[in-house]
Write an enzyme that holds these catalytic residues in place. Structure first.
Site, PDB file in Angstrom:
ATOM      1  N   HIS A  88      -9.326   2.290  30.662  1.00 37.89           N
ATOM      2  CA  HIS A  88      -9.992   1.357  31.585  1.00 37.89           C
ATOM      3  C   HIS A  88      -9.979  -0.065  31.010  1.00 37.89           C
ATOM      4  O   HIS A  88      -9.663  -1.028  31.713  1.00 37.89           O
ATOM      5  CB  HIS A  88     -11.459   1.764  31.800  1.00 37.89           C
ATOM      6  N   LYS A 120     -17.958  13.206  42.427  1.00 37.31           N
ATOM      7  CA  LYS A 120     -18.154  13.553  41.019  1.00 37.31           C
ATOM      8  C   LYS A 120     -19.644  13.712  40.749  1.00 37.31           C
ATOM      9  O   LYS A 120     -20.369  12.730  40.538  1.00 37.31           O
ATOM     10  CB  LYS A 120     -17.547  12.472  40.117  1.00 37.31           C
ATOM     11  N   ARG A 126      -1.997   5.875  35.612  1.00 36.19           N
ATOM     12  CA  ARG A 126      -1.570   6.413  34.316  1.00 36.19           C
ATOM     13  C   ARG A 126      -0.257   7.157  34.459  1.00 36.19           C
ATOM     14  O   ARG A 126       0.689   6.950  33.715  1.00 36.19           O
ATOM     15  CB  ARG A 126      -2.642   7.378  33.766  1.00 36.19           C
ATOM     16  N   SER A 136     -11.759   9.854  31.877  1.00 35.60           N
ATOM     17  CA  SER A 136     -13.187  10.028  31.586  1.00 35.60           C
ATOM     18  C   SER A 136     -13.550  11.503  31.544  1.00 35.60           C
ATOM     19  O   SER A 136     -14.332  11.936  30.686  1.00 35.60           O
ATOM     20  CB  SER A 136     -14.034   9.333  32.660  1.00 35.60           C
TER      21      SER A 136
HETATM   22  O1  PNS Z   1     -13.051   6.185  38.757  1.00 31.96           O
HETATM   23  P1  PNS Z   1     -12.902   6.915  40.057  1.00 31.96           P
HETATM   24  O2  PNS Z   1     -14.005   7.943  40.245  1.00 31.96           O
HETATM   25  O3  PNS Z   1     -11.546   7.516  40.245  1.00 31.96           O
HETATM   26  O4  PNS Z   1     -13.075   5.803  41.182  1.00 31.96           O
HETATM   27  C1  PNS Z   1     -13.049   6.173  42.541  1.00 31.96           C
HETATM   28  C2  PNS Z   1     -13.820   5.143  43.340  1.00 31.96           C
HETATM   29  C3  PNS Z   1     -15.239   5.062  42.839  1.00 31.96           C
HETATM   30  C4  PNS Z   1     -13.145   3.782  43.201  1.00 31.96           C
HETATM   31  C5  PNS Z   1     -13.799   5.586  44.811  1.00 31.96           C
HETATM   32  O5  PNS Z   1     -14.391   6.839  44.886  1.00 31.96           O
HETATM   33  C6  PNS Z   1     -14.543   4.614  45.721  1.00 31.96           C
HETATM   34  O6  PNS Z   1     -14.018   3.601  46.066  1.00 31.96           O
HETATM   35  N1  PNS Z   1     -15.803   4.971  46.081  1.00 31.96           N
HETATM   36  C7  PNS Z   1     -16.623   4.148  46.935  1.00 31.96           C
HETATM   37  C8  PNS Z   1     -16.811   4.850  48.286  1.00 31.96           C
HETATM   38  C9  PNS Z   1     -15.647   4.595  49.199  1.00 31.96           C
HETATM   39  O7  PNS Z   1     -15.322   3.468  49.530  1.00 31.96           O
HETATM   40  N2  PNS Z   1     -14.974   5.693  49.601  1.00 31.96           N
HETATM   41  C10 PNS Z   1     -13.826   5.642  50.440  1.00 31.96           C
HETATM   42  C11 PNS Z   1     -12.558   5.452  49.637  1.00 31.96           C
HETATM   43  S1  PNS Z   1     -11.163   5.613  50.693  1.00 31.96           S
END
Ligand code: PNS
Length: 169
Positions: free
Chosen positions: A23, A47, A97, A134
């Protein structure tokens, strides 16, 4: 809309539970590409049972990016599309990645663009971090393994304190 990279505001969203060296590598690359970078710590409803709450993750990340003057850390709940519109962001940044990351990231990027008109740009972390996630860091940590090479120093400090309290209980 901003007129070039120097005046471009980017948002790098993620769960960051916990932040990893991968990150931080993406953050440092994005900080060089865009005028302003907001690292946005998000609740990912997919999650469950996070290791750290939002505030702890935000605090760790703030320490990790203290050397980067154009980067700030925030948190939000809700839709990323709403957040980037509210922030008047020009671009969303995500890290890749391995090739398999792209499959889900592409549909997410298209959904976010449909909802907000904001494009997503992908940056590859250094290949030495291509195996670091993570979730793997957490698994190694909870099974008693060494994570010192996988997370930035401020994160390692907090994880070491967590290990001490787990050992004491
Ligand atoms: O680190 P991650 O968990 O892979 O990040 C994913 C994240 C948090 C960026 C994604 O889940 C997100 O954007 N969540 C906010 C809710 C949202 O907008 N959901 C629709 C995405 S299409």
């Amino acid at each position: 809309m901003a007129d070039g990279p120097a005046s471009t505001r980017a948002v790098y969203p993620g769960s960051f539970d916990p932040p990893t060296n991968g990150h931080l590598d993406v953050i440092e690359r994005a900080a060089r590409c865009f005028g302003e970078l907001i690292v946005a710590v998000v609740v990912n409803p997919q999650k469950r049972d996070p290791m750290f709450d939002l505030q702890a993750r935000e605090q760790m990340l703030s320490e990790c990016v203290a050397h980067l003057p154009n980067v700030r850390v925030e948190n939000f709940r809700g839709l990323l599309a709403d957040y980037v519109k509210a922030q008047k962001a020009d671009v969303i940044v995500k890290g890749l990645r391995v090739v398999s990351d792209f499959e889900s990231e592409m549909s997410t990027a298209l959904m976010n663009r449909a909802l907000s008109s904001v494009d997503t740009m992908f940056l590859m972390s250094d290949q030495k971090y291509s195996f670091v996630s993570s979730s793997m860091v957490k698994e190694v940590f909870f099974l008693g393994g060494e994570v010192a090479a996988l997370v930035p120093e401020p994160v390692l400090r907090v994880m070491a304190a967590r290990r001490s309290s787990l050992n004491a209980s």
